[in-house]
Design a protein around this motif. Structure first.
Motif, mmCIF file in Angstrom:
data_model
loop_
_atom_site.group_PDB
_atom_site.id
_atom_site.type_symbol
_atom_site.label_atom_id
_atom_site.label_comp_id
_atom_site.label_asym_id
_atom_site.label_seq_id
_atom_site.Cartn_x
_atom_site.Cartn_y
_atom_site.Cartn_z
ATOM 1 N N VAL A 61 0.852 -1.186 0.000
ATOM 2 C CA VAL A 61 0.000 0.000 0.000
ATOM 3 C C VAL A 61 0.886 1.234 0.000
ATOM 4 O O VAL A 61 1.660 1.454 0.920
ATOM 5 C CB VAL A 61 -0.938 0.037 1.226
ATOM 6 C CG1 VAL A 61 -1.660 1.384 1.292
ATOM 7 C CG2 VAL A 61 -1.960 -1.083 1.172
ATOM 8 N N CYS A 109 -2.437 -2.356 7.532
ATOM 9 C CA CYS A 109 -2.851 -1.071 6.960
ATOM 10 C C CYS A 109 -4.169 -0.633 7.574
ATOM 11 O O CYS A 109 -5.086 -1.438 7.738
ATOM 12 C CB CYS A 109 -3.005 -1.176 5.450
ATOM 13 S SG CYS A 109 -3.400 0.411 4.685
ATOM 14 N N VAL A 110 -4.270 0.657 7.854
ATOM 15 C CA VAL A 110 -5.495 1.226 8.425
ATOM 16 C C VAL A 110 -6.661 1.100 7.438
ATOM 17 O O VAL A 110 -7.819 1.122 7.850
ATOM 18 C CB VAL A 110 -5.258 2.711 8.817
ATOM 19 C CG1 VAL A 110 -5.133 3.596 7.581
ATOM 20 C CG2 VAL A 110 -6.351 3.229 9.731
ATOM 21 N N TYR A 202 0.396 3.803 8.071
ATOM 22 C CA TYR A 202 0.398 5.218 7.650
ATOM 23 C C TYR A 202 0.887 6.150 8.758
ATOM 24 O O TYR A 202 1.125 7.335 8.493
ATOM 25 C CB TYR A 202 -0.997 5.637 7.159
ATOM 26 C CG TYR A 202 -1.946 6.121 8.243
ATOM 27 C CD1 TYR A 202 -2.543 5.218 9.109
ATOM 28 C CD2 TYR A 202 -2.227 7.471 8.398
ATOM 29 C CE1 TYR A 202 -3.405 5.659 10.109
ATOM 30 C CE2 TYR A 202 -3.086 7.920 9.389
ATOM 31 C CZ TYR A 202 -3.670 7.008 10.241
ATOM 32 O OH TYR A 202 -4.514 7.443 11.233
HETATM 33 MO MO LIG Z 1 -1.795 1.824 5.247
#
Ligand SMILES: [Mo]
Ligand SMILES: Nc1nc2c(c(=O)[nH]1)N[C@H]1C(S)=C(S)[C@@H](COP(=O)(O)O)O[C@H]1N2
Length: 345
Positions: A61, A109-110, A202
């Motif tokens: 990502v 990943c969020v 992130y």
């Molecule tokens: Mo992410």
């Protein structure tokens, strides 16, 4: 046209240099090897995610339209900003001369939906970021340090803000250059990236890193924070059913329901499964490999013919049961339970 051609030649020369620098890199032996993975950390169930995610299958990502190709020989990292009394500039060889630390850490990943694929577990090799910060004179807020946010910048302009306290609280926050026994793949940040257990990517996992600035959350919002994601984002407890797949039609009898659960830096202590909103059944957990690492689980389901809904929930190392409340990924990670509908024949 001439300038265009020259530009392209220069670009391909730079790429060749980057590729050669990766090919020629011999990873140092870890001075602090990863703790041994206990026997039984990996369950033998077909369809279950492997304990270690191979690099080729590791989710990716990022916002990079073209994957940056950085020559390790040209790479520099600058550490500067609030509370830095001795600014640092490091080259790749400087990193390789430091104590190499190897750890298994699960990245998430969020933007991963409940049950989604954006999670993977790898063996990272790198150096302790906290040690470098200490040498630069940085103190965490709990020791009176003035900076509470570390902003990492990549060669492609990404900015990622991480709490200084988390990086310096003793967890295995790394500047990593190795992934599963090889130099970082270009897609995953060669030559150097950050990895911080317990925080969504992130807010922690800057790839192709080139600069670290000590600042405050009040003074600066990083890339995704400007786009309505949270400033702080610890990873939420989640369990995922890997097998059976949605709308599978297993035969009646014993069916292995299995998957992975994660709650990085708190650990997983319990996973339960239920069928058609019936009673919760404890799943068998794989041997614990560490609180920063996901945990496989399996439950032997005495399946009867018909359509059934399987549902899973995990409990973390603090005793908190994963919430049933459904939330989307924005602003700080999805919640709710993963469920799968199957048709037993
Ligand atoms: Mo992410
Ligand atoms: N330079 C850069 N680093 C980045 C990103 C990015 O877009 N650019 N994405 C972040 C996000 S959102 C995640 S989840 C992780 C993903 O790391 P991976 O692609 O190696 O799985 O990288 C982080 N680091």
């Amino acid at each position: 046209a001439g300038a265009g051609l020259l530009g392209r030649r220069l670009t391909s020369a730079v790429q060749a240099g980057a590729e050669a620098s990766r090919r020629d890199l011999k990873l140092p032996a870890p001075a602090s090897p990863a703790p041994a993975v206990p026997a039984g950390a990996e369950l033998e169930v077909r369809g279950l995610s492997p304990f270690v995610t191979p690099n080729k299958d590791f989710y990716r990502v990022d916002t990079a339209l073209v994957v940056p190709r950085v020559d390790a020989g040209e790479w520099r990292l600058r550490i500067h900003g609030k509370g830095v009394t001795r600014p640092v500039t490091l080259g790749f060889q400087d990193l390789l001369r430091r104590k190499a630390v190897e750890r298994d850490i699960t990245l998430t990943c969020v933007s991963n939906e409940v049950g989604g694929p954006y999670v993977g577990n790898a063996r990272w090799l790198g150096v302790r970021l906290a040690d470098l910060l200490r040498e630069a004179g940085v103190r965490p807020p709990s020791e009176g340090g003035r900076a509470d946010q570390l902003v990492a910048r990549s060669v492609d302009g990404m900015t990622i803000g991480t709490p200084v306290e988390d990086v310096m609280d003793g967890r295995d926050a790394l500047l990593a250059f190795g992934m599963n026994g090889e130099p970082l793949p270009f897609e995953h940040g060669f030559p150097v990236r950050m990895v911080v257990p317990g925080l969504y990517g992130y807010v922690s996992a800057c790839k192709w890193i080139k600069d670290i600035e000590l600042t405050t959350f009040d003074a600066y919002d990083a890339y995704w924070v400007k786009r309505s994601w949270s400033r702080r984002a610890p990873i939420k407890t989640q369990a995922r059913i890997d097998t059976p797949r949605p709308f599978a039609s297993p035969k009646a009898g014993t069916v292995a329901v299995a998957g992975v659960a994660w709650a990085q830096h708190r650990g997983i202590t319990r996973v339960e499964v239920r069928v058609d909103e019936g009673p919760w059944h404890p799943a068998r957990l794989a041997a614990p490999a560490g609180r920063d690492i996901w945990r496989q689980w399996v439950w032997e389901w005495p399946a009867t013919p018909g359509s059934h809904t399987l549902e899973v929930r995990a409990t973390d190392g603090t005793g908190a049961v994963q919430t049933a409340r459904r939330a989307g990924t924005v602003p700080d990670g999805a919640t709710g339970r993963h469920s799968v509908v199957v048709d037993v024949t």
